[in-house]
Write an enzyme that holds these catalytic residues in place. Structure first.
Site, PDB file in Angstrom:
ATOM      1  N   LYS A 130       0.864  -1.178   0.000  1.00  0.00           N
ATOM      2  CA  LYS A 130       0.000   0.000   0.000  1.00  0.00           C
ATOM      3  C   LYS A 130       0.901   1.228   0.000  1.00  0.00           C
ATOM      4  O   LYS A 130       2.044   1.165   0.445  1.00  0.00           O
ATOM      5  CB  LYS A 130      -0.864   0.012   1.262  1.00  0.00           C
ATOM      6  CG  LYS A 130      -2.012  -0.972   1.171  1.00  0.00           C
ATOM      7  CD  LYS A 130      -3.241  -0.328   1.761  1.00  0.00           C
ATOM      8  CE  LYS A 130      -3.983  -1.265   2.651  1.00  0.00           C
ATOM      9  NZ  LYS A 130      -4.602  -0.636   3.779  1.00  0.00           N
ATOM     10  N   HIS A 133       2.152   6.698   2.693  1.00  0.00           N
ATOM     11  CA  HIS A 133       1.580   8.038   2.529  1.00  0.00           C
ATOM     12  C   HIS A 133       2.265   9.059   3.438  1.00  0.00           C
ATOM     13  O   HIS A 133       3.150   8.708   4.227  1.00  0.00           O
ATOM     14  CB  HIS A 133       0.068   8.029   2.718  1.00  0.00           C
ATOM     15  CG  HIS A 133      -0.375   7.422   4.007  1.00  0.00           C
ATOM     16  ND1 HIS A 133      -0.136   8.011   5.225  1.00  0.00           N
ATOM     17  CD2 HIS A 133      -1.053   6.274   4.269  1.00  0.00           C
ATOM     18  CE1 HIS A 133      -0.647   7.265   6.176  1.00  0.00           C
ATOM     19  NE2 HIS A 133      -1.204   6.203   5.631  1.00  0.00           N
ATOM     20  N   HIS A 136       2.806   8.361   7.019  1.00  0.00           N
ATOM     21  CA  HIS A 136       3.961   7.533   7.382  1.00  0.00           C
ATOM     22  C   HIS A 136       5.245   8.356   7.359  1.00  0.00           C
ATOM     23  O   HIS A 136       6.142   8.139   8.151  1.00  0.00           O
ATOM     24  CB  HIS A 136       4.094   6.357   6.409  1.00  0.00           C
ATOM     25  CG  HIS A 136       2.938   5.400   6.468  1.00  0.00           C
ATOM     26  ND1 HIS A 136       2.146   5.133   5.386  1.00  0.00           N
ATOM     27  CD2 HIS A 136       2.429   4.681   7.483  1.00  0.00           C
ATOM     28  CE1 HIS A 136       1.206   4.268   5.724  1.00  0.00           C
ATOM     29  NE2 HIS A 136       1.347   3.979   6.998  1.00  0.00           N
TER      30      HIS A 136
HETATM   31  N1  ARG Z   1       0.549   0.031   9.515  1.00  0.00           N
HETATM   32  C1  ARG Z   1      -0.381   0.913  10.136  1.00  0.00           C
HETATM   33  C2  ARG Z   1      -0.967   1.876   9.132  1.00  0.00           C
HETATM   34  O1  ARG Z   1      -0.332   2.194   8.163  1.00  0.00           O
HETATM   35  C3  ARG Z   1       0.234   1.722  11.236  1.00  0.00           C
HETATM   36  C4  ARG Z   1       0.741   0.892  12.377  1.00  0.00           C
HETATM   37  C5  ARG Z   1       0.820   1.693  13.609  1.00  0.00           C
HETATM   38  N2  ARG Z   1       1.314   0.941  14.724  1.00  0.00           N
HETATM   39  C6  ARG Z   1       0.627   0.069  15.394  1.00  0.00           C
HETATM   40  N3  ARG Z   1       1.235  -0.568  16.373  1.00  0.00           N
HETATM   41  N4  ARG Z   1      -0.647  -0.162  15.185  1.00  0.00           N
HETATM   42  O2  ARG Z   1      -2.054   2.352   9.305  1.00  0.00           O
END
Ligand code: ARG
Length: 569
Positions: A130, A133, A136
């Protein structure tokens, strides 16, 4: 004002507070001691507010103002202009000497601040297949700073990147790969883009063909239950992705101690936690055959779906438990955008319900959105695109600038570093919680408060060092540094520890960024009005020391923010 002076002052103040304040208050005092130069008298003054959010020391005011002067301060008195405020006049020469001779490698405050805490910072955490973005990106920039500053304060920091590689969407990815027949060799070269293409391809087909979604779900269920044949392949794709990500993080100057996978916490692997929840009577089966936790009458949160698979939240519960088992952390920060507020609030609530005594050590370090960050061709989807665009825009600026000193051939890294500095500072100068609009011109403006400007000031200081003809003195001589502009610059250098302590306490990078802008202004003013070249040797070398100390502090501050200071641009 040098950590030493700060610590000594703080110890004296602590003594006069007696037992009237909780121990944390004494730590707070440290961060409120504010060094300034009094414009009318030229004195070096430290002010202490008696009432703040963390403490109220008004009843100790008399004790404080009757403190006997020592080598550090020469006078202490109430501030006539502001009640609730006490002023210390510092021993100027000692202060100047310590500010200029002190190397700001770490800030440790012996006996007063607590150090050596085990701290986990989880940040960046994009999803495989994905887009990476801007959320991130912001997590990467802020998380890196949070890790750096904690490290600087002598904590034991672990940087974790928690990659999303689990959930029904990965059925789509896998199916897309099968349908597009992507060769492994190709995948190795461009995994992030190709996995994304596969995902998009399967999703498109699913719009007209309902069986696609069905097949994707089946594939994911096989993965989750451990029945999949292709799991080895999936692992290879993930490894390619990490390799590509690592290269991009490297451009940003960001490193992780470990990459964790959501898939580690799949249904098969976390049965213990589910049994624990069951034995605690926390799980009930709802009308849709899901296992849910009831937070209150109106709120039931699903933990296990009716087909036995896990959810994002479930995997986070398991990951937190696993990390505590491994690290016994004192604090864990999740650097994730505000949109996931509720998710983290629920996570912490459930861990509390499970009676983990460390549940309150988790903090969701949230931040607002960046709006309008796109490439000129369209919207940026991957981190690499954003960085490439930054580099392209920066290069145009460098080509057009008459002051460019680097050759701008392909071996030159300054363009990339400058562009990235601009993006980082533009982000970190905002308060974390604020949404902000991204604009290339503002971010890259060498005259405005930007990362490019910081780099420029650093380069100017470096060039002074090389071209002034002066040599650094063996010792600081405060009597030769009497000009107002020089003193203002010295005081500004001396405010570094204060900015760091405050920025760390609030985990607000903008405090440090603003400090560095202030320092840059003071340096520029100094460079314009105070000469080094052509002055008598002793004066020249003392002045050079001031600029040298400024450069050291500027560089250290920039590094904390995630910048690589340049010597030339
Ligand atoms: N991968 C997730 C996203 O892009 C964010 C993860 C954040 N960290 C967690 N421990 N949930 O939305």
């Amino acid at each position: 004002m040098s950590v030493k002076i700060r610590t000594e002052l703080c110890k004296r103040i602590k003594g006069s507070l007696g037992n009237t304040q909780p121990p944390e208050a004494v730590n707070a005092v440290l961060s409120y001691l504010d060094l300034r130069r009094d414009n009318s008298s030229g004195d070096f003054i430290v002010s202490l507010p008696l009432r703040t959010r963390e403490y109220d020391a008004r009843s100790s005011a008399d004790n404080i103002v009757s403190l006997k002067p020592d080598g550090v301060f020469t006078e202490v008195r109430p501030n006539e202009n502001r009640l609730d405020n006490v002023l210390f006049r510092l021993n100027r020469d000692r202060c100047v000497r310590e500010i200029l001779e002190n190397d700001p490698k770490t800030v440790t405050i012996p006996g007063i601040d607590d150090v050596g805490k085990k701290i986990i910072v989880e940040f960046s955490s994009p999803n495989i297949a994905k887009p990476f973005h801007v959320g991130h990106l912001r997590s990467t920039i802020i998380g890196n700073y949070v890790a750096n500053i904690n490290n600087f304060m002598r904590n034991d920091v672990r940087r974790i990147n928690y990659l999303g590689d689990w959930g029904t969407q990965f059925g789509f990815v896998q199916l897309g790969i099968n349908l597009l027949n992507v060769a492994d060799e190709k995948m190795k070269q461009e995994p992030i883009k190709l996995l994304y293409d596969a995902y998009v391809h399967a999703n498109k087909l699913a719009i007209t063909d309902p069986s696609i979604a069905e097949r994707a779900r089946e594939i994911f269920n096989d993965l989750e239950s451990g029945n999949a044949r292709d799991i080895g392949k999936w692992e290879t794709f993930r490894q390619f992705t990490v390799d590509e990500l690592t290269a991009t993080y490297q451009r940003l100057g960001v490193k992780f101690d470990e990459y964790n996978w959501e898939s580690t916490y799949n249904a098969k692997n976390i049965s213990q936690i589910i049994s624990l929840m069951e034995s605690q009577g926390l799980l009930i089966t709802d009308s849709e055959c899901r296992k849910v936790v009831s937070l209150h009458e109106k709120r039931q949160v699903p933990i296990i779906k009716s087909d036995g698979s896990t959810l994002y939240l479930t995997r986070d519960i398991a990951a937190a438990v696993d990390r505590f088992d491994r690290y016994k952390f004192d604090a864990m920060y999740y650097v994730v955008d505000t949109a996931q507020n509720e998710h983290f609030a629920t996570l912490i609530k459930i861990l509390e319900k499970m009676k983990f005594p460390w549940a309150d050590r988790l903090t969701h370090l949230k931040f607002g959105r960046i709006k309008g960050m796109s490439t000129r061709k369209g919207s940026a989807v991957f981190l690499k695109d954003i960085l490439d665009e930054t580099q392209a825009v920066m290069r145009e600026n460098q080509i057009q600038s008459p002051t460019t000193k680097v050759s701008l051939d392909s071996s030159d890294k300054s363009t990339d570093i400058l562009g990235i500095s601009a993006v980082i500072i533009n982000d970190l100068k905002q308060r974390r919680s604020k949404d902000y609009n991204f604009d290339w011109n503002t971010a890259l403006d060498i005259k405005g408060d930007t990362g490019v400007k910081m780099q420029y000031v650093h380069c100017r200081l470096k060039s002074l060092e090389e071209n002034s003809g002066a040599k650094l003195p063996t010792e600081c001589d405060p009597s030769l540094l009497r000009e107002q502009i020089v003193e203002e610059l010295i005081v500004q250098i001396g405010r570094f520890d204060q900015a760091v302590i405050k920025s760390h306490r609030e985990l607000e990078p903008c405090i440090l960024v603003n400090y560095l802008f202030g320092l840059s202004h003071a340096v520029n003013k100094g460079l314009k009005e105070i000469r080094v070249k052509g002055e008598p040797d002793d004066v020249a070398s003392q002045r050079l020391l001031v600029f040298y100390a400024a450069k050291r502090v500027l560089a250290q501050g920039m590094k904390l923010l995630g910048l690589q200071p340049l010597d030339k641009m």
